[in-house]
Scaffold this motif. Structure first.
Motif, PDB file in Angstrom:
ATOM      1  N   ILE C  17       0.873  -1.179   0.000  1.00 14.65           N
ATOM      2  CA  ILE C  17       0.000   0.000   0.000  1.00 14.65           C
ATOM      3  C   ILE C  17       0.905   1.222   0.000  1.00 14.65           C
ATOM      4  CG2 ILE C  17      -0.194   0.002   2.537  1.00 14.65           C
ATOM      5  CD1 ILE C  17      -3.124   0.982   2.154  1.00 14.65           C
ATOM      6  N   TYR C  18       0.498   2.266  -0.727  1.00 13.99           N
ATOM      7  CA  TYR C  18       1.289   3.503  -0.782  1.00 13.99           C
ATOM      8  C   TYR C  18       0.517   4.566  -0.024  1.00 13.99           C
ATOM      9  CZ  TYR C  18       4.209   7.208  -2.769  1.00 13.99           C
ATOM     10  OH  TYR C  18       5.071   8.255  -2.938  1.00 13.99           O
ATOM     11  N   ILE C  19       1.155   5.130   0.972  1.00 13.91           N
ATOM     12  CA  ILE C  19       0.449   6.076   1.836  1.00 13.91           C
ATOM     13  C   ILE C  19       1.134   7.434   1.849  1.00 13.91           C
ATOM     14  CG2 ILE C  19      -0.103   6.563   4.258  1.00 13.91           C
ATOM     15  CD1 ILE C  19      -0.886   3.663   4.518  1.00 13.91           C
ATOM     16  N   GLN C  20       0.339   8.474   1.671  1.00 11.66           N
ATOM     17  CA  GLN C  20       0.846   9.839   1.793  1.00 11.66           C
ATOM     18  C   GLN C  20       0.080  10.527   2.906  1.00 11.66           C
ATOM     19  OE1 GLN C  20       0.181  11.382  -2.186  1.00 11.66           O
ATOM     20  NE2 GLN C  20       2.298  10.951  -2.743  1.00 11.66           N
ATOM     21  N   ILE C  21       0.822  11.231   3.735  1.00 10.07           N
ATOM     22  CA  ILE C  21       0.209  11.907   4.884  1.00 10.07           C
ATOM     23  C   ILE C  21       0.518  13.391   4.834  1.00 10.07           C
ATOM     24  CG2 ILE C  21       0.513  12.180   7.370  1.00 10.07           C
ATOM     25  CD1 ILE C  21       0.126   9.423   7.744  1.00 10.07           C
ATOM     26  N   ASN C  22      -0.497  14.214   5.071  1.00  7.29           N
ATOM     27  CA  ASN C  22      -0.308  15.661   5.098  1.00  7.29           C
ATOM     28  C   ASN C  22      -1.005  16.253   6.305  1.00  7.29           C
ATOM     29  OD1 ASN C  22       1.028  16.295   2.506  1.00  7.29           O
ATOM     30  ND2 ASN C  22      -0.763  15.259   1.669  1.00  7.29           N
ATOM     31  N   PRO C  23      -0.447  17.344   6.815  1.00 10.31           N
ATOM     32  CA  PRO C  23      -1.169  18.046   7.879  1.00 10.31           C
ATOM     33  C   PRO C  23      -2.504  18.539   7.323  1.00 10.31           C
ATOM     34  CG  PRO C  23       1.062  18.916   7.630  1.00 10.31           C
ATOM     35  CD  PRO C  23       0.819  18.020   6.467  1.00 10.31           C
ATOM     36  N   GLU C  30      -9.035  12.998   7.498  1.00  8.27           N
ATOM     37  CA  GLU C  30      -9.572  13.089   6.138  1.00  8.27           C
ATOM     38  C   GLU C  30      -8.923  11.976   5.318  1.00  8.27           C
ATOM     39  OE1 GLU C  30     -11.849  15.212   5.180  1.00  8.27           O
ATOM     40  OE2 GLU C  30     -11.687  15.395   3.008  1.00  8.27           O
ATOM     41  N   LEU C  31      -9.714  11.014   4.866  1.00 10.61           N
ATOM     42  CA  LEU C  31      -9.135   9.818   4.245  1.00 10.61           C
ATOM     43  C   LEU C  31      -9.586   9.659   2.798  1.00 10.61           C
ATOM     44  CD1 LEU C  31      -7.690   7.074   4.274  1.00 10.61           C
ATOM     45  CD2 LEU C  31      -9.679   6.116   5.428  1.00 10.61           C
ATOM     46  N   LYS C  51      -8.761   3.347  12.778  1.00 14.13           N
ATOM     47  CA  LYS C  51      -8.452   2.778  14.102  1.00 14.13           C
ATOM     48  C   LYS C  51      -6.964   2.943  14.413  1.00 14.13           C
ATOM     49  CE  LYS C  51      -9.031  -0.456  17.561  1.00 14.13           C
ATOM     50  NZ  LYS C  51      -7.681  -0.504  18.030  1.00 14.13           N
ATOM     51  N   THR C  52      -6.112   2.648  13.428  1.00 19.76           N
ATOM     52  CA  THR C  52      -4.666   2.743  13.629  1.00 19.76           C
ATOM     53  C   THR C  52      -4.263   4.182  13.973  1.00 19.76           C
ATOM     54  OG1 THR C  52      -4.380   0.948  12.053  1.00 19.76           O
ATOM     55  CG2 THR C  52      -2.430   2.243  12.557  1.00 19.76           C
ATOM     56  N   LEU C  53      -4.866   5.143  13.279  1.00 20.41           N
ATOM     57  CA  LEU C  53      -4.555   6.555  13.535  1.00 20.41           C
ATOM     58  C   LEU C  53      -5.063   6.973  14.916  1.00 20.41           C
ATOM     59  CD1 LEU C  53      -5.361   8.060  10.027  1.00 20.41           C
ATOM     60  CD2 LEU C  53      -3.106   7.853  11.074  1.00 20.41           C
ATOM     61  N   GLU C  54      -6.258   6.511  15.261  1.00 15.43           N
ATOM     62  CA  GLU C  54      -6.807   6.867  16.583  1.00 15.43           C
ATOM     63  C   GLU C  54      -5.939   6.302  17.703  1.00 15.43           C
ATOM     64  OE1 GLU C  54     -11.530   7.402  15.376  1.00 15.43           O
ATOM     65  OE2 GLU C  54     -10.865   5.516  16.322  1.00 15.43           O
ATOM     66  N   PHE C  60      -6.083  16.035  12.748  1.00 16.71           N
ATOM     67  CA  PHE C  60      -5.610  17.096  11.854  1.00 16.71           C
ATOM     68  C   PHE C  60      -4.762  16.483  10.735  1.00 16.71           C
ATOM     69  CE2 PHE C  60      -6.306  19.296  15.871  1.00 16.71           C
ATOM     70  CZ  PHE C  60      -7.017  20.412  15.466  1.00 16.71           C
ATOM     71  N   VAL C  61      -5.293  15.448  10.116  1.00 16.99           N
ATOM     72  CA  VAL C  61      -4.461  14.716   9.159  1.00 16.99           C
ATOM     73  C   VAL C  61      -5.237  14.384   7.892  1.00 16.99           C
ATOM     74  CG1 VAL C  61      -5.014  12.446  10.128  1.00 16.99           C
ATOM     75  CG2 VAL C  61      -2.862  12.764   8.913  1.00 16.99           C
ATOM     76  N   HIS C  62      -4.540  14.504   6.781  1.00 12.29           N
ATOM     77  CA  HIS C  62      -5.082  14.059   5.503  1.00 12.29           C
ATOM     78  C   HIS C  62      -4.281  12.844   5.059  1.00 12.29           C
ATOM     79  CE1 HIS C  62      -5.195  13.977   1.048  1.00 12.29           C
ATOM     80  NE2 HIS C  62      -6.468  14.186   1.253  1.00 12.29           N
ATOM     81  N   VAL C  63      -4.985  11.738   4.789  1.00 16.63           N
ATOM     82  CA  VAL C  63      -4.315  10.501   4.384  1.00 16.63           C
ATOM     83  C   VAL C  63      -4.780  10.113   2.993  1.00 16.63           C
ATOM     84  CG1 VAL C  63      -3.957   8.059   4.892  1.00 16.63           C
ATOM     85  CG2 VAL C  63      -4.262   9.674   6.759  1.00 16.63           C
ATOM     86  N   LYS C  64      -3.811   9.901   2.103  1.00 13.89           N
ATOM     87  CA  LYS C  64      -4.153   9.370   0.787  1.00 13.89           C
ATOM     88  C   LYS C  64      -3.526   7.984   0.687  1.00 13.89           C
ATOM     89  CE  LYS C  64      -3.986  10.324  -4.127  1.00 13.89           C
ATOM     90  NZ  LYS C  64      -3.401  11.113  -5.199  1.00 13.89           N
ATOM     91  N   ALA C  65      -4.347   6.983   0.421  1.00 12.80           N
ATOM     92  CA  ALA C  65      -3.837   5.614   0.414  1.00 12.80           C
ATOM     93  C   ALA C  65      -4.189   4.921  -0.899  1.00 12.80           C
ATOM     94  CB  ALA C  65      -4.430   4.838   1.577  1.00 12.80           C
ATOM     95  N   GLN C  66      -3.190   4.270  -1.447  1.00 12.02           N
ATOM     96  CA  GLN C  66      -3.350   3.548  -2.703  1.00 12.02           C
ATOM     97  C   GLN C  66      -3.081   2.080  -2.400  1.00 12.02           C
ATOM     98  OE1 GLN C  66      -2.601   6.218  -5.299  1.00 12.02           O
ATOM     99  NE2 GLN C  66      -4.042   5.029  -6.509  1.00 12.02           N
TER     100      GLN C  66
END
Lengths: 294, 337, 96
Positions: C17-23, C30-31, C51-54, C60-66
């Motif tokens: 999985i490719y994950i990008q995280i931004n403030p 925001e997923l 769940k993992t993030l919690e 305060f996070v933006h997650v883009k997952a491929q």
């Protein structure tokens, strides 16, 4: 002693291998966080190995983790991840002296205490230098956690200023020393990897050689090598038949209160019985006999 | 397990490695692109088996050796290119490649924007095109003749002003796009301000800030080095296809106006392609009529932005004054001081 | 944990999985997820990511997952690696 013929190296950053290695049923799955992992991926590989160790797929197979050296920025974190993940064995890279083992041991103990586990993580020392080979006897005896020592050939040949050959002449001294040191300390001895995965013939001939030298097993880089290695380590039918005879004779003697065990008039002593038991164990693990074939 | 495979990343200043990439691209029938800043290569032992490049926000020069296709190497290359872009703060990316790779890049999260002549594709990994199209839709005007002009106005001249006035006269509504890329002598903010000031009196014109989809480094990278005569025809065609199929329908554009080009071969060629592509009766979307408007002249010479730049260089301000609107002249005079 | 930087982890290769995280400016997760197995597992993957993030106290996070059909352990490992990179932090093992 646990059967450890095949130790399959699994690069910690290779997702597919980390997820699937158990399927190939090596005796030990060895996750690597050291040389196969690029610097930028050390953190991510460490987490992946940590979660793999906790995954149910890896509860029925023995696991090891090759960690980075303690003097690198990664060593301590690697150990913490491995121990918290419940690994069975930690493989130390580049073991030159007994201090390397004792330092590693104290770091492991600290983590074990912190998380309150009763599990005692074992150690496997990789000997990869002239100094390590010279100190092998001391190294092999320095810790009750040490279950074996292994030759790391790539760094070793660089250290003694030569290169790998097909015949393995350059490794003769190191192999002999490591094997004797292990046997004297009653621990296991493992041979280095054979990295040309396309050269099946070369692999088979090397495995036959190290088996005859007395090595318990070998580190592997490719799942395909597992079956070839297990085949070579499997006992012959003649050996199995002989082993059954020994065990039967021993049971017969025990039942009838005989002090001396013999087959065809020749005496059978404890080491021979141990060897027979080991042959049957090997045969069973190799699938040559079933659970009831006794 | 491929323990012999290694990945490297290097900049375009690494001449020896770049030369190897060029050789590899040649072998695989692809052109090297001079604007690539970062290269990624994959090697097996010492042999190059795949490569890719990052130019600003565009991934290009992606190739996998023919004997190594189907092993997911392209995914490895794109991962490393995304990482390289991300490290440089660029998350929304475009990608140039050939149509046979569409499926692979879709697997990497890219969507097709436009395909051209079965030769090239342009893709993006954001949803920006859809957003842009929605924005354009909200600015749509009714009318029989909805005109359009795309200009760089580097800087704004009386020639531009004449072209806009003519187009405005002939249209019910005129959409004017200003090339947004800051790759020209004059900054975008200045170029668009001078246009706005120069056409204040026209009441049926919307001035649009350009975008990545109109003559940008994504759609038409060689436009910005056209002085070197390196315009790649396929880029010009791609840009025009994007305009016709992805933008014009959202504004209901029926006409595109363009000034005749007496000097620059490259621009003239672009105009010819424009007629071919926009007006082609067979296409995915409605054809657009291309209207060439004769350039006005001063002292027997057509007025053009390149002539302005030349006069500026020669410090010939008297002649300059005659071919630009007063607002542009004032600006230029302030600039030199 | 506070997201300070943009960060990424993982690859686009199969079973990863490719994950990008931004403030992110709002106090939420925001997923954006794209998955090759979206129909079957899309909801489960989203749940796991949140769940993992919690568990790591990240907002305060933006997650883009491929996602390319990654196992749960891979999704967790990649996501945690990206978060730790974005927070410039060493692991807090109890949260992982």
């Amino acid at each position: 002693m646990k059967l450890r013929r095949s130790m399959l190296f699994v690069p910690g950053a290779n997702t597919a291998m980390v997820c699937n290695a158990y399927v190939y049923k090596p005796d030990t799955v060895m996750f690597d966080l050291e040389d196969s992992v690029a610097l930028a991926e050390k953190d991510s590989a460490r987490l992946m190995v940590y979660h793999a160790l906790k995954h149910f797929a890896y509860q029925d197979v023995e696991t090891a983790v090759r960690v980075n050296p303690l003097d690198s920025p990664y060593g301590h974190l690697d150990i913490e991840a491995a121990v918290r993940g419940g690994v069975d064995i930690i493989r130390l890279p580049k073991t030159d002296t007994i201090d390397d083992i004792l330092d590693m041991q104290s770091v492991i103990e600290k983590v074990e205490r912190k998380i309150g586990t009763t599990k005692k993580t074992q150690l496997l020392a990789a000997i990869e230098s002239a100094l390590g080979v010279v100190n092998a006897v001391d190294i092999a005896r320095c810790s009750s956690r040490l279950m074996g020592i292994a030759l790391g050939a790539e760094d070793y040949v660089r250290d003694i200023r030569t290169q790998r050959t097909k015949e393995g002449t350059e490794l003769a001294a190191a192999r002999a020393q490591i094997l004797l040191a292990a046997r004297a300390a009653k621990i296991q001895a493992f041979d280095s990897v054979f990295s040309d995965v396309r050269d099946k013939e070369g692999f088979v001939s090397e495995v036959k050689k190290i088996k005859n030298l007395g090595f318990d097993g070998k580190s592997l880089v490719n799942p395909n090598q597992i079956y070839m290695l297990h085949d070579i380590y499997a006992p012959t039918q003649k050996e199995i038949d002989w082993a059954f005879e020994v065990i039967e004779a021993a049971e017969h003697a025990k039942k009838n209160g005989l002090g001396v065990i013999s087959i065809d008039g020749r005496m059978v002593d404890a080491p021979i019985i141990a060897r027979a038991e080991r042959t049957i164990y090997l045969a069973r693990t190799s699938g040559m006999i079933g659970e009831d074939d006794e | 397990m491929n323990s012999s495979i290694s990945v490297s990343e290097f900049g375009s200043d690494n001449k020896r490695r770049v030369a190897k990439v060029k050789e590899f691209l040649d072998k695989n029938g692809l052109d090297m692109s001079s604007d690539v800043e970062v290269f990624v290569t994959i090697k097996d032992e010492d042999e190059m088996i795949a490569c890719g490049g990052l130019a600003g926000k565009v991934l290009k020069c992606i190739a996998v050796d023919s004997s190594r296709r189907g092993q997911g190497l392209i995914l490895k290359v794109v991962t490393h290119l995304l990482n390289a872009a991300f490290t440089r703060g660029t998350k929304e990316l475009f990608l140039f490649s050939t149509p046979k790779n569409i499926k692979f890049f879709e697997d990497c999260g890219f969507r097709l924007i436009e395909e051209c002549d079965g030769e090239v594709i342009l893709m993006e990994n954001s949803k920006n095109l859809a957003k842009y199209q929605a924005e354009l839709s909200s600015l749509k005007k009714d009318g029989d003749v909805i005109g359009s002009i795309v200009m760089n106005a580097n800087p704004f001249t009386l020639g531009h002003s004449y072209l806009i006035e003519e187009a405005s006269k002939r249209s019910d509504w005129l959409h004017l796009f200003v090339v947004k890329e800051d790759a020209s002598e004059f900054k975008f903010a200045d170029r668009i301000r001078l246009i706005r000031e120069g056409i204040k009196h026209l009441k049926n014109v919307t001035v649009h800030e350009g975008s990545d989809y109109i003559i940008s480094k994504a759609t038409f990278p060689t436009y910005f080095i056209k002085d070197k005569g390196q315009v790649n025809e396929i880029h010009a065609k791609l840009d025009l296809n994007v305009f016709r199929n992805q933008l014009a329908p959202y504004l209901g554009i029926t006409h595109r106006f363009v000034g005749t080009e007496p000097y620059c071969k490259v621009t003239n060629n672009y105009n010819q392609n424009m007629k071919k592509i926009l007006a082609d009766p067979n296409g995915k979307s409605a054809p657009i009529e291309v209207v060439e408007i004769e350039r006005i002249e001063f002292a027997d010479q057509a007025i053009s932005a390149s002539r302005v730049r030349k006069l500026l260089n020669e410090k010939n301000y008297d002649e300059l004054k005659n071919i630009v609107p007063p607002t542009t002249f004032e600006f230029l005079m302030k600039e030199i001081i | 944990m506070k997201i300070i930087n943009s960060a990424h982890a993982g690859t686009l290769e199969s079973s990863d999985i490719y994950i990008q995280i931004n403030p992110f400016k709002e106090d939420k997760i925001e997923l954006e997820l794209e998955s090759s197995v979206e129909e079957l597992y899309g909801d489960a993957i989203k749940e796991l990511i949140i769940k993992t993030l919690e568990d790591m106290n990240v907002s305060f996070v933006h997650v883009k997952a491929q996602d390319k059909g990654a196992m749960d352990l891979v999704i967790k490992a990649r996501l945690q690696a990206a978060v730790l990179r974005a927070c410039e932090s060493d692991p807090v093992w109890e949260e992982l």
